[in-house]
Design a protein around this motif. Structure first.
Motif, PDB file in Angstrom:
ATOM      1  N   ILE A 173     -26.417 -13.263  39.025  1.00  0.00           N
ATOM      2  CA  ILE A 173     -27.067 -13.527  37.740  1.00  0.00           C
ATOM      3  C   ILE A 173     -28.566 -13.680  37.935  1.00  0.00           C
ATOM      4  CG2 ILE A 173     -27.183 -15.121  35.786  1.00  0.00           C
ATOM      5  CD1 ILE A 173     -24.248 -15.832  36.400  1.00  0.00           C
ATOM      6  N   ARG A 174     -29.306 -13.092  37.054  1.00  0.00           N
ATOM      7  CA  ARG A 174     -30.770 -13.201  37.111  1.00  0.00           C
ATOM      8  C   ARG A 174     -31.158 -14.676  37.126  1.00  0.00           C
ATOM      9  NH1 ARG A 174     -35.137  -9.821  33.434  1.00  0.00           N
ATOM     10  NH2 ARG A 174     -36.648 -11.503  33.205  1.00  0.00           N
ATOM     11  N   PRO A 175     -32.101 -15.055  38.014  1.00  0.00           N
ATOM     12  CA  PRO A 175     -32.416 -16.486  38.193  1.00  0.00           C
ATOM     13  C   PRO A 175     -32.697 -17.247  36.905  1.00  0.00           C
ATOM     14  CG  PRO A 175     -33.488 -15.189  39.892  1.00  0.00           C
ATOM     15  CD  PRO A 175     -32.841 -14.209  38.957  1.00  0.00           C
ATOM     16  N   ASP A 176     -33.457 -16.650  35.967  1.00  0.00           N
ATOM     17  CA  ASP A 176     -33.793 -17.400  34.757  1.00  0.00           C
ATOM     18  C   ASP A 176     -32.632 -17.458  33.766  1.00  0.00           C
ATOM     19  OD1 ASP A 176     -34.152 -14.706  34.587  1.00  0.00           O
ATOM     20  OD2 ASP A 176     -35.962 -14.758  33.366  1.00  0.00           O
ATOM     21  N   ASP A 177     -31.492 -16.785  34.046  1.00  0.00           N
ATOM     22  CA  ASP A 177     -30.288 -16.896  33.210  1.00  0.00           C
ATOM     23  C   ASP A 177     -29.212 -17.764  33.874  1.00  0.00           C
ATOM     24  OD1 ASP A 177     -31.476 -15.265  31.408  1.00  0.00           O
ATOM     25  OD2 ASP A 177     -30.185 -13.520  31.717  1.00  0.00           O
ATOM     26  N   ARG A 178     -29.428 -18.123  35.153  1.00  0.00           N
ATOM     27  CA  ARG A 178     -28.379 -18.756  35.962  1.00  0.00           C
ATOM     28  C   ARG A 178     -27.942 -20.101  35.396  1.00  0.00           C
ATOM     29  NH1 ARG A 178     -30.088 -17.825  41.852  1.00  0.00           N
ATOM     30  NH2 ARG A 178     -29.908 -15.669  41.156  1.00  0.00           N
ATOM     31  N   ASP A 179     -28.886 -20.956  35.068  1.00  0.00           N
ATOM     32  CA  ASP A 179     -28.540 -22.284  34.537  1.00  0.00           C
ATOM     33  C   ASP A 179     -27.813 -22.171  33.205  1.00  0.00           C
ATOM     34  OD1 ASP A 179     -29.680 -23.479  36.707  1.00  0.00           O
ATOM     35  OD2 ASP A 179     -31.611 -23.863  35.725  1.00  0.00           O
ATOM     36  N   TYR A 180     -28.246 -21.216  32.393  1.00  0.00           N
ATOM     37  CA  TYR A 180     -27.616 -21.003  31.081  1.00  0.00           C
ATOM     38  C   TYR A 180     -26.144 -20.638  31.243  1.00  0.00           C
ATOM     39  CZ  TYR A 180     -26.279 -18.101  27.057  1.00  0.00           C
ATOM     40  OH  TYR A 180     -25.602 -17.530  26.011  1.00  0.00           O
ATOM     41  N   VAL A 181     -25.823 -19.719  32.204  1.00  0.00           N
ATOM     42  CA  VAL A 181     -24.443 -19.292  32.429  1.00  0.00           C
ATOM     43  C   VAL A 181     -23.618 -20.431  33.016  1.00  0.00           C
ATOM     44  CG1 VAL A 181     -22.974 -17.682  33.695  1.00  0.00           C
ATOM     45  CG2 VAL A 181     -25.131 -16.892  32.714  1.00  0.00           C
ATOM     46  N   ASP A 211     -24.001 -13.702  26.541  1.00  0.00           N
ATOM     47  CA  ASP A 211     -24.671 -12.532  27.113  1.00  0.00           C
ATOM     48  C   ASP A 211     -25.629 -13.011  28.186  1.00  0.00           C
ATOM     49  OD1 ASP A 211     -23.330 -11.061  25.237  1.00  0.00           O
ATOM     50  OD2 ASP A 211     -25.052 -10.823  23.890  1.00  0.00           O
ATOM     51  N   TYR A 212     -25.661 -12.316  29.319  1.00  0.00           N
ATOM     52  CA  TYR A 212     -26.619 -12.665  30.365  1.00  0.00           C
ATOM     53  C   TYR A 212     -26.924 -11.421  31.191  1.00  0.00           C
ATOM     54  CZ  TYR A 212     -22.296 -13.116  33.109  1.00  0.00           C
ATOM     55  OH  TYR A 212     -21.090 -12.892  33.705  1.00  0.00           O
TER      56      TYR A 212
END
Length: 447
Positions: A58-66, A82-83
């Motif tokens: 997962i793209r680093p700036d989406d990781r926490d969100y997922v 969506d990520y």
């Protein structure tokens, strides 16, 4: 039969770019379908990625969100997210994930399964559509979509500003609401041409605003086709050209007035370059300076050639004014006519093209005015001469009367008084003579 079913499921997942996965929370084992391996570009002979490995994709700036979304799904109702993922080769994709939580009899989560769909192309298409939508909304031109029946189906911000209707007011209305009485059915006629495969480019007409005012517009109509190539709508791009039309009409009226003035016999006018050449002149100017139109065409009419040397400084000053301010203060000078005679005139000029140093000058022939001024000056001189002559005669009469009266008395004192008065009158006559002969006399020797 089972193998055939699995094969069909695999083909369906490949076509839809949807993979399914299964994660046993107790044992940690994972299962990935073939499409999951294709989406993440992993070797299908390897086992499915663990949760930690999945987070690394997962793209680093989406990781926490997922991570937060999955943790919430363990305690709440699962929801799709969506990520973006980054593959081993650096390629970025966008996926949609829909999880499902399996609980045991004690309501503890024991398995998580779900689907992942590659929506990269859809996202790119959505981004393009959003860019297009933003361009439509930010455009200074009204962009309107009409159904084939003339019903307004889309209306951007510029359309609101141009026509005065909000989108809520106008959507679903027939476009004829925008037509003035004398232009009714015009849009319908153009729509028929669009249906015949024609395009309408930049035609100018009039339209009716919500407040009842008539505006001038320039419009282009084009067809809108669906994916099958069927005509489904008509797109209109409209620009308000009311101010431009007004400016053009004002310019035409101004040019007509100027042309009428230019061609009149009231005042001389000519176009010039600051290098001294005269490029065009009206008949009155040619009459003033004594040249013909043939002389003008041959380039024989030149500013410096028509200027006497004593007026060169005035002309230089006028040119400096033209270059700095675009116009000059009208001034008097003389022109040398073609026959060598001179004509007095008042000259005023202005530049209309600063880049090419071109301008227009107006010349007023003041010959008659000069004659009138000279005649008035002669009349004034004659009037002063007549007044002096009369005063002189009257003083002489008074002096003679005093002389006659003095002879009637024998008393020396009385006679002396008359002689003194006579001398005073003579002094008055002498002073008046000096004042008459002198110009702007400031002092006078009375002794």
């Amino acid at each position: 039969s089972l193998k055939e079913s699995e094969k069909r499921l695999s083909e369906a997942q490949k076509i839809a770019h949807i993979g399914n996965w299964d994660w046993d929370l107790v044992t940690g084992e994972t299962y990935w379908s073939d499409e999951m391996y294709r989406i993440f570009e992993r070797n299908p002979h390897e086992s499915g990625a663990t949760y930690e490995e999945l987070l690394n994709y997962i793209r680093p700036d989406d990781r926490d969100y997922v991570d937060d979304a999955i943790k919430k799904a363990l305690n709440e109702k699962p929801f799709g997210i969506d990520y973006r993922i980054v593959l081993a080769n650096g390629e970025e994709r966008t996926v949609h994930s829909q999880p499902e939580i399996i609980f045991d009899e004690k309501n503890n989560p024991v398995r998580v399964k779900g689907v992942v769909q590659d929506i990269t192309e859809r996202k790119k298409a959505e981004e393009k559509l959003q860019i297009l939508a933003n361009a439509v909304e930010s455009s200074n031109d009204a962009i309107i979509t009409l159904s084939l029946e003339g019903i307004i189906t889309s209306w951007n911000k510029a359309a609101e500003q141009i026509y005065g209707y909000s989108a809520e007011e106008i959507l679903g209305k027939n476009v004829s609401i925008l037509e003035p009485e004398n232009f009714k059915e015009e849009i319908k006629q153009f729509s028929e041409k669009i249906k015949q495969g024609k395009k309408i480019q930049h035609y100018e007409t009039s339209r009716l605003r919500k407040d009842g005012t008539i505006i001038n517009i320039s419009a282009a109509l084009s067809p809108v086709f669906d994916i099958a190539g069927t005509l489904v709508a008509i797109s209109a791009i409209v620009r308000d050209v009311t101010e431009r039309i007004k400016a053009e009409e004002a310019l035409r009226e101004s040019e007509a007035r100027l042309r009428q003035y230019y061609e009149s016999d009231m005042i001389g006018a000519f176009y010039f370059n600051l290098d001294g050449s005269v490029t065009d002149a009206n008949d009155k100017l040619l009459d003033i300076v004594g040249y013909t139109r043939e002389d003008l065409k041959a380039g024989r009419v030149k500013w410096d050639k028509m200027t006497p040397p004593e007026y060169s400084r005035l002309d230089e000053h006028a040119i400096m004014e033209l270059k700095s301010t675009g116009s000059n203060t009208p001034y008097e000078k003389e022109f040398i006519r073609k026959d060598g005679s001179r004509v007095p005139a008042v000259v005023g000029a202005t530049t209309f093209d600063q880049v090419r140093n071109e301008g227009v000058a107006f010349v007023l022939d003041i010959t008659e005015r000069k004659k009138a001024e000279e005649a008035l000056a002669n009349i004034e001189t004659a009037r002063k001469k007549e007044i002096h002559h009369r005063i002189k005669n009257n003083l002489q009469v008074i002096s003679s009367l005093l002389d006659l009266q003095a002879d009637k008395f024998n008393d020396p004192k009385v006679t002396e008084a008359f002689r003194e008065s006579q001398n005073r009158v003579i002094s008055m006559a002498l002073i008046h003579e000096e004042l008459y002969k002198g110009e702007e006399t400031e002092t006078l020797d009375f002794s």
